[in-house]
Design a protein around this motif. Structure first.
Motif, short mmCIF file in Angstrom:
data_model
loop_
_atom_site.label_atom_id
_atom_site.label_comp_id
_atom_site.label_asym_id
_atom_site.label_seq_id
_atom_site.Cartn_x
_atom_site.Cartn_y
_atom_site.Cartn_z
N ASP A 69 110.92 -135.19 -6.67
CA ASP A 69 109.28 -134.98 -6.57
C ASP A 69 109.04 -133.45 -6.72
O ASP A 69 109.39 -132.55 -5.83
CB ASP A 69 108.63 -135.56 -5.59
CG ASP A 69 107.00 -135.54 -5.48
OD1 ASP A 69 106.52 -134.81 -6.51
OD2 ASP A 69 106.48 -136.22 -4.60
N ALA A 75 107.79 -131.15 -3.47
CA ALA A 75 106.49 -131.04 -3.66
C ALA A 75 105.78 -130.14 -2.96
O ALA A 75 105.90 -129.99 -1.54
CB ALA A 75 105.68 -132.79 -3.41
N GLY A 98 108.30 -136.79 -10.11
CA GLY A 98 106.92 -136.53 -10.02
C GLY A 98 106.62 -135.05 -10.59
O GLY A 98 107.38 -134.26 -9.96
N MET A 99 105.93 -134.67 -11.57
CA MET A 99 105.60 -133.53 -12.10
C MET A 99 104.27 -133.18 -12.03
O MET A 99 103.63 -132.38 -12.35
CB MET A 99 106.24 -133.32 -13.39
CG MET A 99 107.49 -133.58 -13.60
SD MET A 99 108.71 -132.20 -12.57
CE MET A 99 108.46 -130.81 -13.72
N ARG A 100 103.19 -134.21 -11.53
CA ARG A 100 101.89 -134.29 -11.72
C ARG A 100 101.53 -132.99 -10.78
O ARG A 100 101.89 -132.43 -9.78
CB ARG A 100 101.32 -135.39 -11.03
CG ARG A 100 101.42 -135.66 -9.59
CD ARG A 100 101.01 -137.22 -9.28
NE ARG A 100 101.53 -137.29 -7.90
CZ ARG A 100 102.58 -137.76 -7.34
NH1 ARG A 100 103.51 -137.58 -8.50
NH2 ARG A 100 102.71 -137.77 -6.12
N GLY A 101 100.35 -132.06 -11.31
CA GLY A 101 99.85 -130.92 -10.64
C GLY A 101 100.69 -129.75 -10.81
O GLY A 101 100.37 -128.68 -10.33
N SER A 102 101.79 -129.95 -11.43
CA SER A 102 102.66 -128.73 -11.90
C SER A 102 101.89 -127.70 -12.90
O SER A 102 101.15 -128.53 -13.83
CB SER A 102 103.95 -128.74 -12.48
OG SER A 102 104.66 -129.62 -11.30
N SER A 140 105.90 -132.11 -7.85
CA SER A 140 104.42 -132.09 -8.10
C SER A 140 103.85 -130.98 -7.28
O SER A 140 104.51 -130.49 -6.10
CB SER A 140 103.93 -133.50 -7.84
OG SER A 140 104.10 -134.01 -6.43
N THR A 186 109.42 -127.35 -16.89
CA THR A 186 109.51 -128.84 -16.81
C THR A 186 110.47 -129.60 -17.71
O THR A 186 111.26 -130.58 -17.42
CB THR A 186 108.14 -129.48 -16.89
OG1 THR A 186 107.28 -128.49 -15.80
CG2 THR A 186 108.22 -130.80 -16.65
#
Length: 85
Positions: free
Chosen positions: A55, A34, A80-84, A57, A66
């Motif tokens: 993670d 991350a 966790g891929m949020r913010g990619s 992200s 992804t």
């Protein structure tokens, strides 16, 4: 020799690429990347059959990358891929 490494945390290091040797860490169960500048992951990540948590992200992954990552790691319990991007 990192053959028995189970957890690898490389978050917030401004990494732009990873070595293909990452796929040789066959005992790896948790990987945190991350907060870097990654846009792709080596295809060898598919060799990490013990990997359960990842993670990724806050990096620069495209939607296509992804999907490739998720497909190559079917045993994941959480990613966790949020913010990619």
């Amino acid at each position: 020799n990192l053959r028995n490494l189970r957890v690898l945390r490389l978050g917030n290091n401004q990494l732009t690429k990873l070595p293909s040797e990452l796929g040789s860490l066959r005992s790896l169960e948790e990987l945190s990347l991350a907060g870097n500048l990654l846009a792709n992951i080596p295809e060898s990540i598919g060799n990490l059959r013990s990997l359960r948590l990842i993670d990724l992200s806050a990096n620069r992954f495209s939607e296509e990358e992804t999907k490739r990552i998720k497909t190559s790691l079917p045993a994941l319990q959480w990613n966790g891929m949020r913010g990619s991007r």
